[in-house]
Scaffold this active site. Structure first.
Site, PDB file in Angstrom:
ATOM      1  N   HIS A   1      33.019 -26.815  -8.976  1.00 45.84           N
ATOM      2  CA  HIS A   1      31.918 -26.236  -8.222  1.00 45.84           C
ATOM      3  C   HIS A   1      32.237 -26.068  -6.742  1.00 45.84           C
ATOM      4  O   HIS A   1      31.590 -25.256  -6.073  1.00 45.84           O
ATOM      5  CB  HIS A   1      30.652 -27.088  -8.387  1.00 45.84           C
ATOM      6  CG  HIS A   1      29.953 -26.867  -9.689  1.00 45.84           C
ATOM      7  ND1 HIS A   1      30.249 -27.592 -10.831  1.00 45.84           N
ATOM      8  CD2 HIS A   1      28.990 -25.980 -10.046  1.00 45.84           C
ATOM      9  CE1 HIS A   1      29.487 -27.169 -11.823  1.00 45.84           C
ATOM     10  NE2 HIS A   1      28.718 -26.197 -11.381  1.00 45.84           N
ATOM     11  N   GLY A   2      33.182 -26.815  -6.217  1.00 44.69           N
ATOM     12  CA  GLY A   2      33.493 -26.655  -4.812  1.00 44.69           C
ATOM     13  C   GLY A   2      34.431 -27.727  -4.305  1.00 44.69           C
ATOM     14  O   GLY A   2      34.674 -28.737  -4.985  1.00 44.69           O
TER      15      GLY A   2
END
Length: 411
Positions: free
Chosen positions: A268-269
């Site tokens: 996700h990041g």
């Protein structure tokens, strides 16, 4: 580059099908190449920053622009080469067909992650019908309504609350912000998935569902079987099960779950908060499997309350990227750990008078009852009239609102 690299990998594996060792080497090379491409664009600066902090160096950041949708189409490409290696699909020899699979625009930017095995036949031959097109239009309008009328409005509430002075944020206001983000991320992402599935139908493609009413789940484990199904199933089939799943004893099970959720957070990041988020969710899944998961399944009311407390807390970790701010916000969610007001009547009156309809609508459209009624009557004139009203409400809102891109564009 991604298309050419994975297209070539599939052809090489097909050519070397008789030799186990060459195929494995090709698979390893292909997976490493995909991860290298993803890592350079998405995580290079994250690692450079941490190395600089650890050893006191001053390496310059690359500051590469993140290609839109790179996480999604990289995982699609990896699923293709892995399935070719496993013999589940034949190598695609038509580069235009393969390029079409990678760049299918309805779901290219933010999913769902479509596996090649799902659309292999559809790439060559699709059936079109007026009924299928009508279903696509209906699904697209529902997704548009979720995004514009619910997600964007919940986002305004979350933005306003999260931009306040967190050290003096009343507890009720802090919880209202957490609930607002909980609605925002669901209606934003499931709305995009609905629109992608609807556009797919208009083009003759049938994409698999990506959400199954996750907020009615009775455990965190069940929640993640219902949320972003294409990502959860991807990690299950290409990471968790190949590592042994739950077949090699409790210690290996715990290791496998930790790896999967650490990777889910990283996917996700590159922020530390995403790692903390992944680890936190993974810990809840592990504890449920070891201790109280079966108990939750027998106590439905308690299990629903449990999910509606834990999930907003995990979304706060996901949303607040600054670790100091995250600590302060949690202190305000549980004021006996922090300072400031527990209750501010003015805030309660202000926000609930403005957003009471959003909270009710959020709860109303999180349960399957509305969808069940609509599916039963979807061909009736009044159901289509409601869709027409929904469409024009969304269009009107778009013309009067600021730009609100989909949240998952940046992942």
């Amino acid at each position: 580059l991604s298309i050419l690299f994975n297209y070539g990998s599939g052809l090489v594996m097909g050519h070397l099908k008789g030799g186990i060792r060459p195929s494995r080497l090709t698979l390893a090379f292909s997976v490493a190449g995909n991860l290298l491409i993803l890592g350079c664009f998405k995580y290079a600066d994250f690692f450079i920053e941490n190395i600089n902090e650890l050893i006191g160096s001053s390496f310059g950041l690359l500051q590469l622009t993140l290609p839109i949708g790179i996480s999604f189409y990289t995982f699609q490409a990896m699923s293709y080469v892995i399935d070719v290696y496993r013999g589940k699909v034949r190598p695609q020899r038509n580069i235009l067909d393969f390029a079409t699979y990678i760049t299918l625009f309805p779901q290219l930017i933010a999913g769902p992650i479509v596996r090649y095995v799902t659309v292999e036949e559809q790439l060559r031959s699709r059936k079109y019908s007026l009924e299928q097109g009508a279903e696509g239009v209906r699904r697209f309008i529902i997704g548009l309504g979720k995004k514009v009328l619910l997600a964007n409005q919940a986002g305004l509430l979350w933005t306003e609350i999260s931009s306040m002075n967190m050290e003096h944020l009343p507890a009720v206001t802090a919880w209202l912000g957490a609930i607002a983000f909980t609605f925002q991320i669901y209606f934003d992402f499931s709305g995009y998935s609905d629109m992608a599935i609807g556009l797919g139908k208009l083009l003759g493609f049938e994409f698999l569902e990506n959400f199954n009413y996750p907020y009615i789940a009775k455990s965190i484990t069940e929640f993640w079987r219902r949320w972003h199904i294409s990502l959860s199933s991807w990690f299950r089939d290409y990471v968790y099960i190949p590592m042994g799943g739950n077949r090699k004893g409790i210690p290996r099970l715990l290791l496998n779950l930790c790896v999967v959720w650490l990777l889910t957070g990283l996917w996700h990041g590159s922020g530390v908060n995403f790692l903390i988020w992944g680890i936190t969710v993974g810990l809840f899944v592990i504890v449920e499997k070891l201790f109280y998961g079966k108990w939750l399944s027998r106590h439905k009311l308690v299990s629903h309350i449990y999910v509606w407390i834990v999930i907003p807390l995990t979304w706060v970790i996901f949303a607040v990227t600054s670790l100091p701010d995250l600590g302060i916000y949690f202190g305000r969610l549980f004021p006996f750990f922090g300072i400031g007001e527990t209750l501010n009547p003015q805030d309660i009156f202000k926000y609930f008078s403005m957003y009471w309809w959003l909270l009710l609508a959020g709860i109303f459209f999180c349960v399957p009852g509305v969808s069940a009624w609509f599916n039963k009557h979807r061909k009736s004139w009044y159901a289509n009239a409601l869709l027409l009203v929904l469409f024009w409400m969304a269009v009107y809102q778009l013309t009067n609102a600021a730009n609100n891109p989909f949240m998952y564009f940046r992942f």
